[in-house]
Design a protein around this motif. Structure first.
Motif, PDB file in Angstrom:
ATOM      1  N   SER A 172       0.831  -1.214   0.000  1.00 52.36           N
ATOM      2  CA  SER A 172       0.000   0.000   0.000  1.00 52.36           C
ATOM      3  C   SER A 172       0.863   1.260   0.000  1.00 52.36           C
ATOM      4  O   SER A 172       0.334   2.370  -0.090  1.00 52.36           O
ATOM      5  CB  SER A 172      -0.911   0.008   1.224  1.00 52.36           C
ATOM      6  OG  SER A 172      -0.118   0.175   2.383  1.00 52.36           O
ATOM      7  N   GLY A 173       2.161   1.096   0.150  1.00 49.61           N
ATOM      8  CA  GLY A 173       3.062   2.246   0.110  1.00 49.61           C
ATOM      9  C   GLY A 173       3.322   2.865   1.469  1.00 49.61           C
ATOM     10  O   GLY A 173       3.996   3.889   1.570  1.00 49.61           O
ATOM     11  N   ALA A 174       2.803   2.223   2.527  1.00 51.37           N
ATOM     12  CA  ALA A 174       2.984   2.790   3.869  1.00 51.37           C
ATOM     13  C   ALA A 174       4.426   2.648   4.356  1.00 51.37           C
ATOM     14  O   ALA A 174       4.904   3.465   5.137  1.00 51.37           O
ATOM     15  CB  ALA A 174       2.026   2.126   4.851  1.00 51.37           C
ATOM     16  N   ILE A 175       5.110   1.609   3.938  1.00 54.46           N
ATOM     17  CA  ILE A 175       6.518   1.425   4.327  1.00 54.46           C
ATOM     18  C   ILE A 175       7.337   1.111   3.066  1.00 54.46           C
ATOM     19  O   ILE A 175       6.782   0.705   2.038  1.00 54.46           O
ATOM     20  CB  ILE A 175       6.713   0.286   5.370  1.00 54.46           C
ATOM     21  CG1 ILE A 175       6.221  -1.066   4.792  1.00 54.46           C
ATOM     22  CG2 ILE A 175       6.029   0.612   6.679  1.00 54.46           C
ATOM     23  CD1 ILE A 175       6.596  -2.262   5.651  1.00 54.46           C
ATOM     24  N   GLY A 176       8.621   1.291   3.174  1.00 54.55           N
ATOM     25  CA  GLY A 176       9.502   1.021   2.043  1.00 54.55           C
ATOM     26  C   GLY A 176      10.108  -0.375   2.130  1.00 54.55           C
ATOM     27  O   GLY A 176       9.814  -1.140   3.060  1.00 54.55           O
ATOM     28  N   GLY A 177      10.959  -0.671   1.155  1.00 57.68           N
ATOM     29  CA  GLY A 177      11.569  -1.986   1.084  1.00 57.68           C
ATOM     30  C   GLY A 177      12.440  -2.318   2.285  1.00 57.68           C
ATOM     31  O   GLY A 177      12.475  -3.463   2.746  1.00 57.68           O
ATOM     32  N   GLY A 178      13.123  -1.314   2.818  1.00 56.10           N
ATOM     33  CA  GLY A 178      14.007  -1.544   3.965  1.00 56.10           C
ATOM     34  C   GLY A 178      13.218  -1.979   5.188  1.00 56.10           C
ATOM     35  O   GLY A 178      13.582  -2.943   5.873  1.00 56.10           O
ATOM     36  N   ALA A 179      12.123  -1.260   5.432  1.00 57.58           N
ATOM     37  CA  ALA A 179      11.297  -1.594   6.599  1.00 57.58           C
ATOM     38  C   ALA A 179      10.668  -2.975   6.426  1.00 57.58           C
ATOM     39  O   ALA A 179      10.562  -3.748   7.379  1.00 57.58           O
ATOM     40  CB  ALA A 179      10.213  -0.544   6.776  1.00 57.58           C
ATOM     41  N   LEU A 180      10.254  -3.274   5.204  1.00 57.99           N
ATOM     42  CA  LEU A 180       9.670  -4.599   4.938  1.00 57.99           C
ATOM     43  C   LEU A 180      10.686  -5.692   5.277  1.00 57.99           C
ATOM     44  O   LEU A 180      10.374  -6.666   5.970  1.00 57.99           O
ATOM     45  CB  LEU A 180       9.260  -4.710   3.465  1.00 57.99           C
ATOM     46  CG  LEU A 180       8.828  -6.097   3.005  1.00 57.99           C
ATOM     47  CD1 LEU A 180       7.492  -6.498   3.639  1.00 57.99           C
ATOM     48  CD2 LEU A 180       8.698  -6.168   1.478  1.00 57.99           C
ATOM     49  N   ARG A 181      11.904  -5.488   4.805  1.00 60.35           N
ATOM     50  CA  ARG A 181      12.953  -6.482   5.027  1.00 60.35           C
ATOM     51  C   ARG A 181      13.208  -6.663   6.533  1.00 60.35           C
ATOM     52  O   ARG A 181      13.323  -7.784   7.026  1.00 60.35           O
ATOM     53  CB  ARG A 181      14.229  -6.028   4.315  1.00 60.35           C
ATOM     54  CG  ARG A 181      15.353  -7.020   4.363  1.00 60.35           C
ATOM     55  CD  ARG A 181      16.486  -6.589   3.425  1.00 60.35           C
ATOM     56  NE  ARG A 181      17.497  -7.618   3.376  1.00 60.35           N
ATOM     57  CZ  ARG A 181      18.465  -7.732   4.276  1.00 60.35           C
ATOM     58  NH1 ARG A 181      18.551  -6.876   5.279  1.00 60.35           N
ATOM     59  NH2 ARG A 181      19.335  -8.708   4.166  1.00 60.35           N
ATOM     60  N   ARG A 182      13.304  -5.537   7.230  1.00 57.14           N
ATOM     61  CA  ARG A 182      13.559  -5.607   8.677  1.00 57.14           C
ATOM     62  C   ARG A 182      12.466  -6.410   9.375  1.00 57.14           C
ATOM     63  O   ARG A 182      12.745  -7.274  10.202  1.00 57.14           O
ATOM     64  CB  ARG A 182      13.615  -4.197   9.268  1.00 57.14           C
ATOM     65  CG  ARG A 182      15.027  -3.601   9.291  1.00 57.14           C
ATOM     66  CD  ARG A 182      15.094  -2.391  10.201  1.00 57.14           C
ATOM     67  NE  ARG A 182      14.140  -1.345   9.861  1.00 57.14           N
ATOM     68  CZ  ARG A 182      14.297  -0.483   8.849  1.00 57.14           C
ATOM     69  NH1 ARG A 182      15.389  -0.550   8.095  1.00 57.14           N
ATOM     70  NH2 ARG A 182      13.396   0.443   8.604  1.00 57.14           N
TER      71      ARG A 182
END
Lengths: 431, 286
Positions: free
Chosen positions: A406-416
């Motif tokens: 949905s665009g609320a977080i970026g790829g880095g946060a997803l990975r974490r």
């Protein structure tokens, strides 16, 4: 499902301990005949009819081994089976999905079929399908139906956009897929609709094509979550389509597959990635003049078309006193001819090679040929045998992917989230 | 009052009433929407179910969904099982809860206060925790896979709330009536049966209705405890129209769901007058 793990833990700890020796009543009649209970999860009209017919045929030919057809339901099947196992009331022959079997297999509730299965059946199903039901040294189910994820496409719109229609032999790459979605977007229409109410299995299974695995086994056999470059490729495509290129509809992210069909039929979405069996709903519900086609899912580098699946399975309860008779019924049910009938009834692909070769499943009509051509690329879903996967999926991965898409977080946060929080969850299951 | 002011007051009153009716109408439409939509869906052919511009009325109404639902699933048998389980549970719950509620309402002691506390706390238990001891008890009693076993579970489940509801109704009955009955020589049981119970009728009916509907709609216990297809209840059979990952055979599901709502609707329409009548009667006596 949190309820699932709670129930599993609570029941395993208390019910099993409190009910020693409770077992299913022996069902051998005075005349020596036995009765086996077969719980089927078939739910579509044609599928139920085929299953019932097969049971009837078996009963007519085998009066000494009667099979009783029991209608089960996908909704709540894990909890229902778990309590049945614990209480010694489980059906003898159990229909389920392979990704639901791990807990039952490790819990000792399912019979190890490795020494019981007849050779022709064993040989007919490819090794990679057997991997979906192999836990430790045992085989705890027969994988018999599976469905790849394909792209249901509006043929008229694709032809109007002068796009090359991909085939199983020459699929689109993910980049071509993005370009096609762009060409198809406009006039209030989106190129693609991703129904991602349950984003985890769709993402993980499609990511096999780009080499994504997410779960990696160490030398000690323990699973670890990673989210490296190959794992990130498919999620990035979806994220960019929704948030950057705007070629995918944001509103469908929270939808189930069926929910996107009205928009698909109405021309609002040109393509919808769905399970292969959705063809039946499309055929039933689409306007009569609606031209649609089945396209293979995009391929990764080197035209890698692998994708993960969790086949439907048939298992035998460890408590079943008549395992050989139950295996004989399975053997009958899964003969190539019958496997074809089951596959047609469920609009899915059979796992057996002989059934897959049947002309009825090779026809171009309704996309059958596209599906059967994909069969050799199907692999066990990455999370298949990872203990703790359901909790990781529900508590960590589902909300994380939903936020990312949905665009609320970026790829880095997803990975974490997936890796750091996810490994904490898995660690509890692998102490 | 001057005629102009009078007219203004009447107009205001009328406008106020019209507003009330409008608000009521909106509320009724809001409440009725799911049911009306279900009704409409049950009669729509598949092609009308998946359209971007759904219509209120089916353009080509069909009985096919009902035919398919009945062909595929034993709906009548499931409805009979549900009726037995829910009716049995409601009956037993009120029979047990009425004297218990009387004691809890009339006898103020540490024990009744503790019981009241327990009733409140017991409502906080999730199904998954309750099912373990229930499963154990039913197993010992050989009541797994039996409708009477399910009735027992439903009674256990609805009894605390039924007790809670009825205690309130008993408290609303003036104690003076009991004193009058005692003066006339009625014993405690006679007072309960002949004096209190008739006044409690609306409360008993409402409680029974609550117990019935709770049991009628219950899915999880029925799914776990009933194994044989011929014993399955309506909510369990309804899930047979659902596939993996929530895919549904929408038309037959709507048709079957519509049938599943009928007993509650009929019961409500029959009983509603009784509840209202009973309440008014109580008010006059008071």
């Amino acid at each position: 499902m949190p309820r699932r793990s709670l129930l599993a833990g609570a029941l395993a700890a208390s019910v099993a301990a409190a009910l020693p020796g409770c077992s299913a009543p022996r069902r051998r009649a005075a005349d020596g005949s036995v009765t086996l209970r077969f719980q089927s999860l078939a739910w579509q009209q044609e599928s139920i009819a085929v299953n019932r017919r097969l049971v009837k045929e078996w009963n007519a030919a085998h009066p000494k081994i009667r099979v009783e057809y029991v209608q089960g339901a996908w909704d709540g099947v894990h909890d229902q089976l778990l309590t049945s196992f614990e209480g010694g009331e489980a059906p003898d022959i159990i229909h389920d999905a392979s990704d639901d079997l791990a807990d039952f297999a490790y819990g000792g509730f399912l019979a190890d079929l490795s020494g019981l299965l007849p050779r022709p059946l064993k040989d007919d199903i490819p090794d990679h399908s057997w991997q979906t039901t192999t836990f430790g040294d045992g085989v705890f189910g027969v994988p018999f139906l599976q469905e790849p994820r394909v792209i249901m496409a509006n043929r008229t719109l694709l032809e109007r956009a002068r796009l090359r229609l991909p085939t199983a032999e020459a699929p689109w790459s993910w980049t071509e897929f993005e370009a096609a979605a762009e060409r198809l977007t406009g006039d209030g229409r989106y190129g693609v609709a991703w129904p991602l109410k349950e984003p985890v299995s769709a993402t993980l299974n499609l990511s096999l094509s780009t080499g994504g695995q997410v779960f990696h086994r160490g030398a000690d056999g323990k699973a670890e979550v990673r989210f490296d470059a190959p794992d990130q490729e498919v999620p990035r495509v979806i994220h960019d389509q929704v948030n950057t290129a705007r070629t995918a509809a944001r509103s469908t992210l929270g939808m189930g597959g069926s929910d996107t069909l009205p928009g698909f039929f109405g021309g609002r979405y040109a393509m919808v990635p769905l399970g292969f069996s959705f063809r039946q709903q499309i055929l039933q519900q689409a306007p009569e003049d609606f031209a649609w086609t089945v396209l293979p899912a995009p391929a990764g580098p080197g035209r890698d078309q692998r994708q993960g699946v969790s086949p439907q399975t048939l298992s035998i309860a460890e408590d079943c006193p008549f395992k050989e008779e139950a295996v004989a019924f399975l053997d009958f049910l899964l003969r190539p001819r019958n496997m074809v009938r089951l596959a047609l009834g469920d609009w899915m692909l059979p796992t057996g090679r002989a059934a897959l070769a049947d002309p009825a499943l090779r026809t171009k009509r309704h996309g059958w040929a596209t599906g059967t051509a994909l069969a050799r690329h199907l692999r066990p879903a990455p999370a298949q045998s990872v203990r703790g996967y359901p909790e990781w999926k529900d508590k960590i991965a589902t909300p994380a992917f939903q936020e990312y898409y949905s665009g609320a977080i970026g790829g880095g946060a997803l990975r974490r989230k997936l890796v750091r929080d996810g490994n904490l969850v898995l660690a509890r299951y692998q102490r | 009052m001057r005629p102009t002011a009078n007219r203004r007051s009447t107009a205001r009153r009328r406008a106020g009433r019209a507003g009330q009716y409008l608000a009521l109408l909106c509320y009724l439409v809001f409440l009725a929407f799911p049911l009306l939509w279900l009704l409409s869906t049950a009669f729509k052919p598949p092609r009308e179910l998946a359209t971007l511009h759904p219509t209120w009325l089916p353009e080509h109404p069909t009985w096919d969904n009902f035919r398919q639902a009945f062909d595929e699933q034993p709906l009548l048998r499931a409805a009979a099982n549900s009726l037995l389980a829910a009716g049995g549970a409601a009956l037993i719950a009120v029979v047990l809860a009425t004297p218990m509620a009387y004691v809890m309402a009339r006898r103020r002691s540490l024990l009744t206060r503790a019981a009241t506390g327990w009733v409140v706390v017991s409502q906080a238990f999730p199904f998954v925790l309750v099912i373990i001891p229930l499963f154990l008890v039913l197993k010992r009693l050989h009541l797994i896979n039996s409708v009477p076993g399910l009735v027992l579970v439903y009674v256990t489940w609805s009894l605390p709330f039924a007790l809670w509801m009825l205690t309130g109704y008993v408290r609303a009955v003036p104690a003076e009536l009991e004193e009058a009955a005692a003066v006339d020589g009625a014993g405690r049981l006679r007072t309960l049966v002949s004096v209190i119970a008739p006044l409690l009728a609306p409360g008993i009916v409402a409680t029974a209705l609550f117990a019935f509907i709770t049991a009628w709609n219950e899915f999880f216990f029925a799914l776990v405890l009933l194994k044989s297809p011929e014993k399955q209840t309506m909510p369990v059979v309804l899930t047979h129209f659902l596939g993996d990952e929530g895919v549904a055979d929408l038309g037959p599901l709507a048709a079957a769901s519509l049938l599943a709502t009928l007993p509650s609707l009929v019961l409500f329409s029959v009983i509603q007058r009784r509840i209202t009548g009973g309440m008014l009667a109580g008010a006059v006596k008071n």
